[in-house]
Design a protein around this motif. Sequence first.
Motif, PDB file in Angstrom:
ATOM      1  N   PRO A 136       9.642  20.460   0.312  1.00  0.00           N
ATOM      2  CA  PRO A 136       9.091  19.164  -0.092  1.00  0.00           C
ATOM      3  C   PRO A 136       8.827  19.109  -1.594  1.00  0.00           C
ATOM      4  CG  PRO A 136       7.922  20.014   1.796  1.00  0.00           C
ATOM      5  CD  PRO A 136       8.799  21.101   1.325  1.00  0.00           C
ATOM      6  N   GLU A 137       9.048  17.929  -2.133  1.00  0.00           N
ATOM      7  CA  GLU A 137       8.908  17.732  -3.575  1.00  0.00           C
ATOM      8  C   GLU A 137       7.657  16.898  -3.837  1.00  0.00           C
ATOM      9  OE1 GLU A 137      11.245  19.060  -5.550  1.00  0.00           O
ATOM     10  OE2 GLU A 137      10.204  18.462  -7.378  1.00  0.00           O
TER      11      GLU A 137
ATOM     12  N   ASP B  46       9.843  11.697  -8.099  1.00  0.00           N
ATOM     13  CA  ASP B  46      10.143  12.881  -7.297  1.00  0.00           C
ATOM     14  C   ASP B  46      11.632  12.917  -7.028  1.00  0.00           C
ATOM     15  OD1 ASP B  46       7.588  13.835  -7.126  1.00  0.00           O
ATOM     16  OD2 ASP B  46       7.081  12.433  -5.528  1.00  0.00           O
TER      17      ASP B  46
ATOM     18  N   ALA C 281       0.835  -1.213   0.000  1.00  0.00           N
ATOM     19  CA  ALA C 281       0.000   0.000   0.000  1.00  0.00           C
ATOM     20  C   ALA C 281       0.863   1.254   0.000  1.00  0.00           C
ATOM     21  CB  ALA C 281      -0.924  -0.011   1.204  1.00  0.00           C
ATOM     22  N   VAL C 282       1.924   1.218   0.776  1.00  0.00           N
ATOM     23  CA  VAL C 282       2.803   2.389   0.842  1.00  0.00           C
ATOM     24  C   VAL C 282       4.173   1.968   0.328  1.00  0.00           C
ATOM     25  CG1 VAL C 282       3.842   4.112   2.330  1.00  0.00           C
ATOM     26  CG2 VAL C 282       1.558   3.267   2.828  1.00  0.00           C
TER      27      VAL C 282
ATOM     28  N   SER D  77       3.538  15.916  -4.473  1.00  0.00           N
ATOM     29  CA  SER D  77       2.389  16.004  -3.586  1.00  0.00           C
ATOM     30  C   SER D  77       2.040  14.621  -3.063  1.00  0.00           C
ATOM     31  CB  SER D  77       1.218  16.603  -4.349  1.00  0.00           C
ATOM     32  OG  SER D  77       0.023  16.212  -3.767  1.00  0.00           O
ATOM     33  N   VAL D  78       1.825  14.536  -1.764  1.00  0.00           N
ATOM     34  CA  VAL D  78       1.474  13.247  -1.178  1.00  0.00           C
ATOM     35  C   VAL D  78       0.105  12.795  -1.674  1.00  0.00           C
ATOM     36  CG1 VAL D  78       1.058  12.046   0.982  1.00  0.00           C
ATOM     37  CG2 VAL D  78       2.861  13.711   0.845  1.00  0.00           C
ATOM     38  N   LEU D  79      -0.761  13.770  -1.871  1.00  0.00           N
ATOM     39  CA  LEU D  79      -2.111  13.438  -2.349  1.00  0.00           C
ATOM     40  C   LEU D  79      -2.047  12.749  -3.704  1.00  0.00           C
ATOM     41  CD1 LEU D  79      -5.149  13.818  -1.768  1.00  0.00           C
ATOM     42  CD2 LEU D  79      -5.039  15.851  -3.146  1.00  0.00           C
ATOM     43  N   LYS D  80      -1.233  13.301  -4.574  1.00  0.00           N
ATOM     44  CA  LYS D  80      -1.119  12.720  -5.905  1.00  0.00           C
ATOM     45  C   LYS D  80      -0.469  11.346  -5.821  1.00  0.00           C
ATOM     46  CE  LYS D  80       0.133  13.822 -10.532  1.00  0.00           C
ATOM     47  NZ  LYS D  80       0.889  14.650 -11.435  1.00  0.00           N
ATOM     48  N   ASP D  81       0.500  11.237  -4.933  1.00  0.00           N
ATOM     49  CA  ASP D  81       1.173   9.960  -4.743  1.00  0.00           C
ATOM     50  C   ASP D  81       0.179   8.891  -4.313  1.00  0.00           C
ATOM     51  OD1 ASP D  81       3.541   8.248  -4.123  1.00  0.00           O
ATOM     52  OD2 ASP D  81       2.720   8.432  -2.106  1.00  0.00           O
ATOM     53  N   ARG D  82      -0.695   9.240  -3.371  1.00  0.00           N
ATOM     54  CA  ARG D  82      -1.691   8.278  -2.897  1.00  0.00           C
ATOM     55  C   ARG D  82      -2.654   7.918  -4.034  1.00  0.00           C
ATOM     56  NH1 ARG D  82       0.480   5.655  -0.270  1.00  0.00           N
ATOM     57  NH2 ARG D  82      -1.421   4.538   0.106  1.00  0.00           N
ATOM     58  N   PHE D  83      -3.055   8.928  -4.767  1.00  0.00           N
ATOM     59  CA  PHE D  83      -4.020   8.705  -5.852  1.00  0.00           C
ATOM     60  C   PHE D  83      -3.432   7.768  -6.904  1.00  0.00           C
ATOM     61  CE2 PHE D  83      -6.245  10.300  -9.744  1.00  0.00           C
ATOM     62  CZ  PHE D  83      -7.499   9.873  -9.370  1.00  0.00           C
TER      63      PHE D  83
ATOM     64  N   LEU E   5      -3.267   4.233  -5.750  1.00  0.00           N
ATOM     65  CA  LEU E   5      -4.561   3.540  -5.871  1.00  0.00           C
ATOM     66  C   LEU E   5      -4.751   3.037  -7.293  1.00  0.00           C
ATOM     67  CD1 LEU E   5      -6.881   5.892  -3.830  1.00  0.00           C
ATOM     68  CD2 LEU E   5      -6.073   3.665  -3.172  1.00  0.00           C
TER      69      LEU E   5
END
Lengths: 581, 467
Positions: free
Chosen positions: B423-424, B407, B229-230, B426-432, B435
């Motif tokens: 920070p380089e 990144d 997952a991560v 986006s964590v949001l995009k990474d999660r998306f 998925l």
Amino acid sequence: MGGLQKKKYESGSATNYISRNKARKKLCLSLADFRRLCILKGVYPHEPKHKKKVNKGSTAQRTFYLLKDIRFLLHEPIVGKFREYKIFVRKLRKAYGKAEWGGVERLRDNKPAYKLDHIVKERYPTFIDALRDVDDALSMCFLFSTFARTGKCHVQTIQLCRRLSVEWMNYIVTSRSLKKVFLSIKGIYYQAEVLGQTITWLVPYQFAHDHPTDVDYRVMATFTEFYTTLLGFVNFRLYQTLNLLYPPKLDVKGETELKAEFEEDYAMDSESYLEKLSALSASLARVVSSAEEEEAEMDYFPVEGEDMEKMEARVKAQHEQDKQKKLFEGLKFFLNREVPRESLAFILRCFGAQVSWDKSLCIGSTYDAEDETITHHIVDRPNMDKQYMNRYYIQPQWVFDSVNAKMLLPVEDYFLGVTLPPHLSPFVEEKEGDYVPPEKLKLLALQRGERPVEEDEEDDEEEEEEEDDDEEEEEDDDEEAEEEAKLKEMEEKKSQGKALPVKVTPGKVKSENRHRLEQEEKAEEKRLAIMMMKKRDKYLYDKIMFGKKRHVRETNKMVAKRKALDEASKADRKKKKQKKQ
Amino acid sequence: VTIIHQASHIILLYVNMAAARRHRRVAASQPGFIPLKSDLDGKSLSIGRRKRVNKNKKKNWNKYSDINDVEEFLDDVRLQERATGGLIADKTDESLFFVDTGTKESVLEPETGKKSKPLRIDLILQPTSNVAPPKDILAHQRPNAKKERRIAQKIQKLTDMGVLPRRKRPQKVPVKEKPIISKDPDRNFYDIWSAGSPETADPYYLEQTKKKLVKRPEKMNEKPSLLPAVEVIAPGGSYNPDFLSHQALLLEAHEVEVTKLKAETKLARKLAVNKKEFATQETTFKEQIEGLVEEGEEPENETEGPEAVADADEDEAVGPTAQQEKKTEKQRKREKDERIKELQKKAARQMIDSRQQLFKLRSIETELKKREQKTKMRQIKRKTQQEAQKTLPRRLGKLKFQAPDLDVQLSDELAGSLRTLKPEGSVLKDRFKSLQKRNLIEPRERAKFKRKHKLKYVEKRDFKEIK
């Protein structure tokens, strides 16, 4: 040859799959609702093996679902709620249009709502199942809790995420189960071991938000909706296992200590408790208040032989773990205002330290910077004006590196204004023969308990490195020798089977180096063995040898590069020194 | 004094007329009745000849019986009741009359303003009738004593047993419970995995009433991808990375860029216009005179044409030739013998071959082994391929999964300390993207806004005027 003619696409894979649009129509839902339902229930699209067959001859790219999954969705009670919600929106719109404010209020009061509890239970029949899948939930919750409340998503969701993530952090602190931390350019990776499950999660840096446009927020919000429910139940259960109160309460001592004078300045009354919890500086209240934590002693069974060894290893590992858990025990930290407070407080508390910060920085500070008993002061600026003699002024990386090294690293490398050693990833596990950065080698040596090498004696260090390399090569040689011996044995066994009639004639005595002869013989034998190999064995052998050689070559290359770099930097430094002089 | 006189006059008048008419007969049945309206006094009543009608038919009863007088009387009664709250005849004298002692100059109260004056709408809505509204509609339905007694007994019995009548029961205020919303930040959680009490009800009943949840298909519990997952970033992605691992990450990112660039240049190359194929003056001229100049050659072609056709005709004519002469008996026999001999030869050859195989057993064995080996290898290969497929993103819709950009921070972008770290990505995009990569959702493009009608630009009048 009788019987009816078989029609196409009436059996087999064509009937096992259903296209997204058909599924949507079957469930009488809009596309958005359908997507939401699929995410909540854990129904994912499938790529069929024979697309053309499934697609009834068409080669258009479609999204397919398994028909069985969609049939299962038909029984879901939430589907009804979705339909109700649709009607609710329609009625509300109508009431608004007619300006019937009473009607609007009545409708609002009766807004249809749904729970996801049964879905959590259904998707994760046991607690361990849920715990295995909690990585995603944690990452998502931590991410959403950092969002600004600007209407990108519901404020309620953000609040819930914040609450859950604080609960999780408090659990990790109390259970002391954090294992690894990695500061990356993306965010901070944490790894913990909870009830035997390794859990990794990613926490974004604070205030590091640009909202990307190519992300579907609705989808993310739906995932978060489910994950918050899941994480809530997981948290409850975890708190139960530690006999903690849920929802978490600060213990009496903490509560009295944290009574700040100007509490209202930090947060509203409704939020101040959560803020205090999220400060992580006080411990939590337990259901049965116990003065001392009972440490579960490992059971000891008298065993013999191999089991004994295993047992000893296990005991040793357990011992090490306990030691790691108490890494910072007895130390007193103070965080300067420029360091990331939350992550540092979390990590330090996870290993038993006492932490505080400036009163104006955050709620929940327990002592001032003037406290004489502070042992470590964490600073992230080039210099400090007022320094106390009896404490170390160190940079924050020391904490992270110490946690990863499972020991307190020497503080000299991390003093104020010193160029930091690289922050290595604890998630990389080097195999034998891989390139290992010299910093890591040093660290391993430290862990083994060897004397730390002085920074200035770089030459020595290099020598040591070389030695290490030599050792590795020797190891390689040893392995080869072993292989040869094996091959030799095989050879002998084979030759015993078919003894050939050979005539022996007396020869002249030659005076030769015995040792060399032996070696030659060995080499010859090896060569012969290779020659005698079956073709496929030979192929495999060649491949293995090639791989090994390549690996060694690469490693050597890396080492050489590093050496060149070090030399270059050394030369630079020397030049600078000369210039200074 | 005059008023009293008038009243006595009315009474006299009433007495006089009572004997004359039927109306008066009705009124006479009401002792001391005083009609309110003056036209009831009899002046308006027409006194004509009565029409004689047969009264043996019910129809005529209705048609020719005059009930006006009764109705008028009753109307009058109602009017009196409305106006005075009862019959005037029943009223006491004091309530009807007063002694007029001349006008007394009353002191006018100072007007308090508009407040004292009620609104007209209120006046209209006020009850005009003096008849009190009925208090109990069912007052005339008096249940009999027996029934009442029985009811009382029953209530007594129930109260002895502890059951209060509904009216006396403490009223439960239906508190409407708000359903729990999954997003509520204050919601309570409980132990969902604790072993609850086992279900004792009939399974069939539960199934039919849809109280039992349908079993989840086994296949849904499989994860669509084996990826974690991560996914932790490579060691080069550290905020303060080791030099070589940082270089390795940079190299990786560089390679990605190179492949992208290659694809782009390839596309550009393929789409480029070939300059050789541009129309020159010469070619355009040639094109223009096409069919005009080459007349001389055409006749030749024409001459060639028919010949070719003729050839084709001849070819068609050459079909399977007709059966030649019949074979003789001898020929047939010989052919048959030859055939048999050939078969025998073949059989013998086979026999020898199979016998020879006995000596080739070892080679056959090795061949078989080889073949088995090959199939095994293929199996392994296929299996590994399948395993590798499990970690790959699948094609789940119109669009393919597009891996996010790596990144990476360049060497000069790297921050020396945690404070200066930028920070380089986006964590949001990474999660998306994670998925999508794990096949949980299909890659999709954002729906584009489609305008239904074309926009029409109109100059405003004010704007026009300025010109």
